[in-house]
Scaffold this motif. Sequence first.
Motif, PDB file in Angstrom:
ATOM      1  N   THR A   1      31.032  49.148  42.339  1.00  0.00           N
ATOM      2  CA  THR A   1      31.260  49.043  43.782  1.00  0.00           C
ATOM      3  C   THR A   1      32.733  49.159  44.144  1.00  0.00           C
ATOM      4  O   THR A   1      33.096  49.888  45.078  1.00  0.00           O
ATOM      5  CB  THR A   1      30.710  47.701  44.304  1.00  0.00           C
TER       6      THR A   1
ATOM      7  N   ALA B   1      18.283  52.009  53.347  1.00  0.00           N
ATOM      8  CA  ALA B   1      19.230  50.909  53.520  1.00  0.00           C
ATOM      9  C   ALA B   1      18.926  50.109  54.783  1.00  0.00           C
ATOM     10  O   ALA B   1      19.039  48.878  54.801  1.00  0.00           O
ATOM     11  CB  ALA B   1      20.659  51.441  53.556  1.00  0.00           C
TER      12      ALA B   1
ATOM     13  N   ARG C   1      18.401  43.939  46.962  1.00  0.00           N
ATOM     14  CA  ARG C   1      18.677  45.223  46.331  1.00  0.00           C
ATOM     15  C   ARG C   1      18.094  45.304  44.919  1.00  0.00           C
ATOM     16  O   ARG C   1      17.722  46.367  44.451  1.00  0.00           O
ATOM     17  CB  ARG C   1      20.182  45.485  46.302  1.00  0.00           C
TER      18      ARG C   1
ATOM     19  N   PHE D   1      13.734  48.764  47.078  1.00  0.00           N
ATOM     20  CA  PHE D   1      14.687  49.471  47.937  1.00  0.00           C
ATOM     21  C   PHE D   1      15.652  50.215  47.014  1.00  0.00           C
ATOM     22  O   PHE D   1      16.630  49.637  46.533  1.00  0.00           O
ATOM     23  CB  PHE D   1      15.437  48.481  48.830  1.00  0.00           C
ATOM     24  N   HIS D   2      15.338  51.454  46.751  1.00  0.00           N
ATOM     25  CA  HIS D   2      16.108  52.189  45.744  1.00  0.00           C
ATOM     26  C   HIS D   2      16.980  53.262  46.385  1.00  0.00           C
ATOM     27  O   HIS D   2      16.727  53.734  47.503  1.00  0.00           O
ATOM     28  CB  HIS D   2      15.165  52.834  44.726  1.00  0.00           C
ATOM     29  N   ALA D   3      18.019  53.652  45.660  1.00  0.00           N
ATOM     30  CA  ALA D   3      18.894  54.730  46.099  1.00  0.00           C
ATOM     31  C   ALA D   3      18.187  56.070  45.891  1.00  0.00           C
ATOM     32  O   ALA D   3      17.114  56.143  45.289  1.00  0.00           O
ATOM     33  CB  ALA D   3      20.201  54.688  45.312  1.00  0.00           C
ATOM     34  N   GLN D   4      18.794  57.138  46.375  1.00  0.00           N
ATOM     35  CA  GLN D   4      18.165  58.450  46.306  1.00  0.00           C
ATOM     36  C   GLN D   4      17.821  58.862  44.885  1.00  0.00           C
ATOM     37  O   GLN D   4      16.800  59.500  44.639  1.00  0.00           O
ATOM     38  CB  GLN D   4      19.072  59.509  46.946  1.00  0.00           C
TER      39      GLN D   4
ATOM     40  N   LEU E   1      20.424  50.181  45.240  1.00  0.00           N
ATOM     41  CA  LEU E   1      21.336  50.368  46.357  1.00  0.00           C
ATOM     42  C   LEU E   1      22.585  49.520  46.132  1.00  0.00           C
ATOM     43  O   LEU E   1      22.506  48.424  45.572  1.00  0.00           O
ATOM     44  CB  LEU E   1      20.671  49.947  47.670  1.00  0.00           C
ATOM     45  N   SER E   2      23.714  50.001  46.593  1.00  0.00           N
ATOM     46  CA  SER E   2      24.939  49.215  46.470  1.00  0.00           C
ATOM     47  C   SER E   2      25.075  48.281  47.668  1.00  0.00           C
ATOM     48  O   SER E   2      24.501  48.519  48.738  1.00  0.00           O
ATOM     49  CB  SER E   2      26.159  50.131  46.392  1.00  0.00           C
TER      50      SER E   2
ATOM     51  N   THR F   1      26.318  49.990  50.708  1.00  0.00           N
ATOM     52  CA  THR F   1      25.347  50.784  51.460  1.00  0.00           C
ATOM     53  C   THR F   1      24.730  49.959  52.574  1.00  0.00           C
ATOM     54  O   THR F   1      24.555  50.439  53.704  1.00  0.00           O
ATOM     55  CB  THR F   1      24.251  51.313  50.520  1.00  0.00           C
ATOM     56  N   LEU F   2      24.394  48.707  52.288  1.00  0.00           N
ATOM     57  CA  LEU F   2      23.839  47.841  53.318  1.00  0.00           C
ATOM     58  C   LEU F   2      24.890  47.520  54.368  1.00  0.00           C
ATOM     59  O   LEU F   2      24.593  47.500  55.573  1.00  0.00           O
ATOM     60  CB  LEU F   2      23.290  46.555  52.696  1.00  0.00           C
TER      61      LEU F   2
END
Length: 427
Positions: A119, A223, A241, A310-313, A318-319, A322-323
């Motif tokens: 991050t 997000a 996350r 809740f996953h990233a692409q 997710l970071s 991002t939220l």
Amino acid sequence: MTARFVETVTDPGKYFDGQGLFLRVQPNGAKQWVQRITIRGKRCELGLGSPPAIPLATARKLALENRGKAMMGGDPVQERRDARAGLTFEAAVERYLAAKLDEFRNDKHKAQWRSTLDTYARPVLGPKLVAEITLQDVLRALEPIWQTRTETASRLRGRIEAVLSWATVAGHRMGDNPARWKGNLSEILPKPGKVAKADNQPALALGDVPRWWAALAQRDGMAARAVEFLTLTAARSGEVRGMTWDEIDFGGRDKTDKTDKTPTATLATTATWSIPASRMKMGRAHRVPLTPEAVAILRSLPRSESPYVFHAQRGGMLSDMTLSAVMRRMQDAEEKAGRAGFLDPTSKRPAVPHGLRSTFRQWAAERGFPRDMAELALAHRVGDETERAYQRSDMLERRREMMAAWAGFLRGEVGTGEKVVKLGTAG
């Protein structure tokens, strides 16, 4: 062999010292340290430099280190090649963690290590060669959060220092560690313990909550849904996350209020989210009652091969940034429209995801919900050890009623306890 001998010898030949180390003297008088070493069953010779730049004591130290690496299955020759090719900080993090992750106490600690570096350090230091990272580079990663997230920044500094220390020992960089605190960063940054305690994370004013919630619903993307779920459950960002599908028990079928056409107008649900102790800040398992609104969000999400809800692409977690970006963009939209936006009523700073927990806590207090029940919802410790020994219940079903009332408040309803009244209606 002695240092005096190394300095004065001129006869061509090989002069052995130990650990496979020998001094090669050429007919023209040139000298070179060489180590004969067996790496993964293959015997080879490794050059260690030349005196006087590399004195006898240093050559012995290098030879001993190389022998130790080879005995442990390492390849000092390949490490030298990698060092010459150049190793980026991003690659150094991966190699360091591959070697050291097993030493960490639990999976949560491992995830925190990687998450902090990903991050805050990777965006600044990631593509840079470890051999070229300077004090100013480290400051660029630390300064943005040193005053506002001092504890996180202090841990980040230590983790950057550890990665760079490994890179030095492995031969990928030389010189002082730019992330070292004593006599280095301590002369530039204020001591963590002396940094003025930052205000609580900026929270939403209760009067802004319904408008903010409606604006959030207009936002697309994974997000935005994560922020909605985080708000409904009063959970921490990392808990949401890192949530996986096997932590969710959807329970019995939701009962829908047929007299109300609102999609979220449901009377009850038995769905529960069980977070293992390894993912909790306090190191204790935590159960979260899920309202129909929270269940609806979960059921609307696409299933994929990613273990994360809740996953990233690309399927990863997710970071935290991002939220935060979701709320930052909402604030930007408000300001562009000529409005003040969603500001903390005390600090006047834009609200952030973690501050939503404070908003929930204030709401629970003003609505008269029991303190212990609200603290349990936030996964805080309640009472001293004696009290906790006797208070074994986590008040799950009572908290389910409280979270249902909270969901109603988010939608623009007000009420106390179990009785909820829509804004603008009588009674």
